[in-house]
Design a protein around this motif. Structure first.
Motif, short mmCIF file in Angstrom:
data_model
loop_
_atom_site.label_atom_id
_atom_site.label_comp_id
_atom_site.label_asym_id
_atom_site.label_seq_id
_atom_site.Cartn_x
_atom_site.Cartn_y
_atom_site.Cartn_z
N GLU A 168 0.83 -1.21 0.00
CA GLU A 168 0.00 0.00 0.00
C GLU A 168 0.87 1.26 0.00
OE1 GLU A 168 -3.11 0.20 -0.60
OE2 GLU A 168 -3.61 -1.93 -0.48
N PHE A 210 -5.18 4.55 1.00
CA PHE A 210 -4.04 3.97 1.70
C PHE A 210 -4.45 3.56 3.12
CE2 PHE A 210 -0.42 5.17 4.60
CZ PHE A 210 0.44 4.14 4.27
N SER A 257 -2.54 5.47 -5.47
CA SER A 257 -3.69 5.44 -4.57
C SER A 257 -3.70 6.75 -3.78
CB SER A 257 -3.66 4.23 -3.64
OG SER A 257 -2.66 4.40 -2.66
N ASN A 308 -7.36 0.86 3.12
CA ASN A 308 -6.95 -0.49 2.72
C ASN A 308 -6.17 -1.19 3.83
OD1 ASN A 308 -8.15 -0.03 0.31
ND2 ASN A 308 -6.26 0.17 -0.88
#
Lengths: 326, 454
Positions: free
Chosen positions: B426, B440, B435, B443
């Motif tokens: 991530e 971030f 992202s 997730n």
């Protein structure tokens, strides 16, 4: 396959190589079948006895782990404490978790690099080496081609990591030939990391395929080539009409081995990227390891391993059939 | 056609074999893997009659740790066995990255080591595999140690952070910002930045001077460092610790956490990190910092000896400045090795004497000599550090952070799989701009909850 080696598992590659050559032998001495079966009946039980040590090893170190993996896959287990039954939950997660699914897709993409490229390259190299008349030169070429095969995958992955590094050999070479615009951090690039890892596989597999195909070419009757060239066939025609059909079995073996290597890849990916950047090079082999030994999710890991094995079988069995049928 | 025929026979046989194997597996599946639920485990793991005397009879203690800690452990063992001549300690070291995999198995073994590196206090207590050290803590007076030095090794009903004690540290790690003194001068840094805003201004000046503002290597997750250094003060040490300790309902999907990620994202988009950040590993980061083109390097005490060698007297160290000027500072800081005693150890008293020894003056000096922050009381004699070593700065920063009660465990240790399965990928996505800060954080939290089955 003959009845004698009926024990052979369909994907047992070493045996496949052996039986490919055995088949040629059998074909040559047609009519020897009667004596063989008479002998075979008597020696059948003695044969089992000789096979016993190997069978025990096979049962303990192959069958038992496979069976326990299947068993674990239906449990939620951390490897230490009491397991709780999980039903099919571990399996549904393999197909619903996007990252697990993506890792399976990555392994299929790797087939291009682990299988197609090496087999194509090996065909070219093997047909060229066939023409090298000098024995010493031929031997040197063979040794050179086979070298990557004797280096462990993990070690070559590390070497390639250095070559792919921002200041590594690959970028230096690109700079030297005026392609500085293509320089990038290969293994840190979301688009290029997977192909870059794939190329390591190509490098590893090409040698093995070349060696197998060269062995196969050596068995093709040279008079066929002579006859063809007398008839005015050029190199490409000879390759298509003689070399390619003559190598059917060996190509089958190459494809089988390398597809398994691609689908079950672990060492190269683990040592070079660990699945990164992001999830772009994640493959099932690395996931199985991380789930079991880092996350202690033995059940989930076993389920993915079982699915992976089934996928490998589903891909390999039709290929085996295709290359076996005449 | 003979081949086709025999091959179909073979396939049939293979299928029959597979069915056979599966039915055996099915039969085996009736009994669950793992041991039968054990009874009386709690009694073994919570001793009440303890002794601070280890007698005079010969005792052999088995110790298990990671290879990276060999130097400090060997020195501790030598000093300890010199003090207690009837004790022999036989250490086993596994490569550091292997200890995570082997430690749970070592701990669960029927004949475990007597002193073991404790990686997860909660995992060890869940199955009663670790000895509850409360009785020893009372007997030896460990309760007087600063609370922040023991909090990480406490656990109560499956949650770390408070409750009974299960381990004691041989020393502590410390994280913050290394900086190149000469380049700091060049960008006009005369005093440590007072806030993150000041820090950003310095990064921008570094960028203008053609330097890498912050040397971050994110191939193996080094990108999580700047994020957590910011998170520690934006969310506060307590909330971050609770998240790492898996406290019920703990979350990092908060506004403060998104703010920390946003700051990292801004720095990344402004080009303050190296361009190949996701391809650099720790070694490459060291090389980049040593090339004298990088101003800051968010990293930890473990690199101090190396930096003393490659850039002698050229490197300084400061704690990450707080989000707003005047705020408290914090840092990721956990044990060099948190030693625990497996429940099945037959030599608990002797092992506890070793744990007690870890905060002695002698052991404190050994910890510092090996680049770690000493455990123990602030009233104890300060260990001596070589003049000119950056470790002086690091220990100073550690004292500041300790005084602010800012010792925070690493977010990568929240669950066994979170580092590999969430933080590394991530953070790579975040630093590649693939992202958003919100994604971030969300997730990672999702993965956290999935692994904890929440």
């Amino acid at each position: 396959m003959s009845t004698v080696d009926g024990l052979t598992a369909p994907v047992d590659v070493a045996d496949e190589v052996a039986s490919a050559s055995r088949r040629r032998l059998v074909r040559r001495r047609a009519g020897g079948g009667a004596t063989r079966s008479a002998l075979g009946r008597k020696a059948r039980w003695a044969g089992w006895l000789f096979a016993l040590p190997a069978l025990v090893m096979y049962a303990v170190f192959e069958l038992y782990p496979i069976i326990t993996a299947v068993q674990y896959s239906f449990f939620d287990w951390d490897g230490v404490s009491v397991a709780t039954p999980a039903g099919l939950k571990n399996y549904t997660r393999v197909f619903t978790e996007p990252q697990l699914l993506a890792s399976i897709i990555h392994s299929f993409i790797l087939i291009i690099f682990f299988t197609f490229l090496p087999v194509l390259l090996a065909l070219v190299v093997a047909s060229i080496v066939r023409e090298i008349k000098s024995k010493a030169l031929g031997a040197t070429a063979r040794t050179m081609m086979f070298l990557p095969q004797i280096i462990p995958g993990a070690a070559s992955a590390i070497a390639w990591t250095w070559m792919y590094s921002p200041n590594g050999a690959v970028n230096q070479m690109l700079g030297a030939v005026g392609l500085a615009s293509l320089q990038r951090a290969w293994l840190g690039d979301f688009t290029w990391a997977l192909p870059a890892v794939g190329i390591i596989g190509t490098w590893l597999a090409t040698g093995l395929c070349t060696l197998l195909l060269m062995a196969g070419i050596g068995k093709i009757d040279t008079s066929l080539y002579e006859a063809a060239s007398l008839d005015g066939a050029n190199r490409i025609q000879q390759f298509r009409a003689i070399t390619l059909p003559g190598l059917r079995q060996e190509i089958g073996v190459c494809i089988t081995i390398t597809i398994i290597a691609a689908l079950a890849s672990f060492d190269v990916v683990f040592m070079s990227t660990q699945g990164g950047p992001g999830y772009s090079t994640q493959v099932p082999g690395v996931q199985v390891y991380q789930l079991a030994f880092t996350e202690n999710r033995i059940g989930q890991s076993s389920a993915l391993a079982v699915v992976l094995s089934i996928i490998v079988l589903a891909v390999i069995l039709p290929i085996q059939r295709f290359f076996r049928e005449k | 056609m003979q081949f086709a025929e025999s091959s179909s026979r073979l396939t049939r046989r293979a299928v029959l074999g597979a069915i056979g194997a599966l039915s055996v597996a099915g039969a085996a599946a009736c009994s669950a893997p793992g041991p039968a639920a054990s009874s009386g485990g709690a009694a073994v793991s919570t001793p009440t009659a303890v002794s601070t005397s280890i007698g005079t009879k010969p005792v052999t203690l088995k110790l298990y740790d990671g290879q990276g800690l060999k130097a400090v452990d060997d020195a501790l063992i030598a000093a300890f066995t010199k003090k207690y001549p009837n004790v022999t300690v036989t250490p086993t070291y596994d490569p550091d990255n292997v200890t995570t995999q082997n430690q749970p198995r070592q701990l669960a073994s029927a004949t475990p080591p007597d002193l073991i590196r404790v990686i997860s206090v909660t995992a060890g207590t869940k199955n009663n595999l670790l000895t509850n050290l409360d009785a020893y803590a009372t007997a030896y007076g460990w309760d007087q140690l600063p609370a922040s030095q023991l909090a990480q090794f406490r656990a109560k009903s499956g949650v770390a952070g408070s409750g009974s004690l299960f381990a004691k540290a041989s020393g502590f790690t410390m994280t913050g910002l290394y900086y190149n003194k000469k380049l700091a001068q060049q960008v006009g840094m005369t005093a440590p930045p007072a806030s993150v805003t000041d820090l950003t201004a310095l990064l921008s000046k570094a960028k203008a001077a053609g330097l890498t503002g912050m040397v971050v290597a994110n191939k193996e997750g080094g990108g999580v460092f700047p994020y957590q250094l910011l998170l520690n003060t934006s969310m506060g040490p307590e909330k971050v610790s609770q998240w790492v300790f898996n406290a019920p309902g703990a979350t990092i999907a908060t506004g403060e956490s998104v703010a920390a990620a946003k700051q990292v994202d801004e720095w990344s988009k402004a080009g303050y990190f190296p361009p190949a950040v996701n391809a650099l590993d720790a070694t490459a980061a060291d090389a980049l910092f040593a090339s004298k083109k990088g101003l800051f390097f968010p990293w930890g005490n473990w690199d101090a000896a190396n930096l003393d060698k490659t850039m002698p007297e050229q490197v300084g160290f400061i704690p990450m400045p707080p989000m707003t000027a005047g705020g408290k500072v914090a840092a990721m800081s956990d044990a060099a090795t948190a030693f625990g005693i497996p429940s099945k150890s037959p030599n608990k008293d002797a092992a506890a004497a070793f744990l007690n020894f870890l905060s002695s003056d002698e052991a404190r000096q050994i910890a510092v000599d090996n680049g770690f922050m000493p455990s123990g009381l602030s009233t104890q004699a300060a260990p001596t550090i070589k003049a000119g070593s950056v470790l002086n700065d690091v220990t100073k920063a550690f004292s500041t952070v300790s005084a602010d009660a800012g010792q925070v465990p690493f977010v990568q240790n929240a669950t066994a799989g979170i580092s590999n399965q969430a933080w590394n990928p991530e953070s790579q996505l975040l630093l590649a701009g693939k992202s958003t800060p919100e994604q971030f954080v969300a997730n990672v939290q999702a993965k956290y909850e999935d692994e904890l089955k929440r």
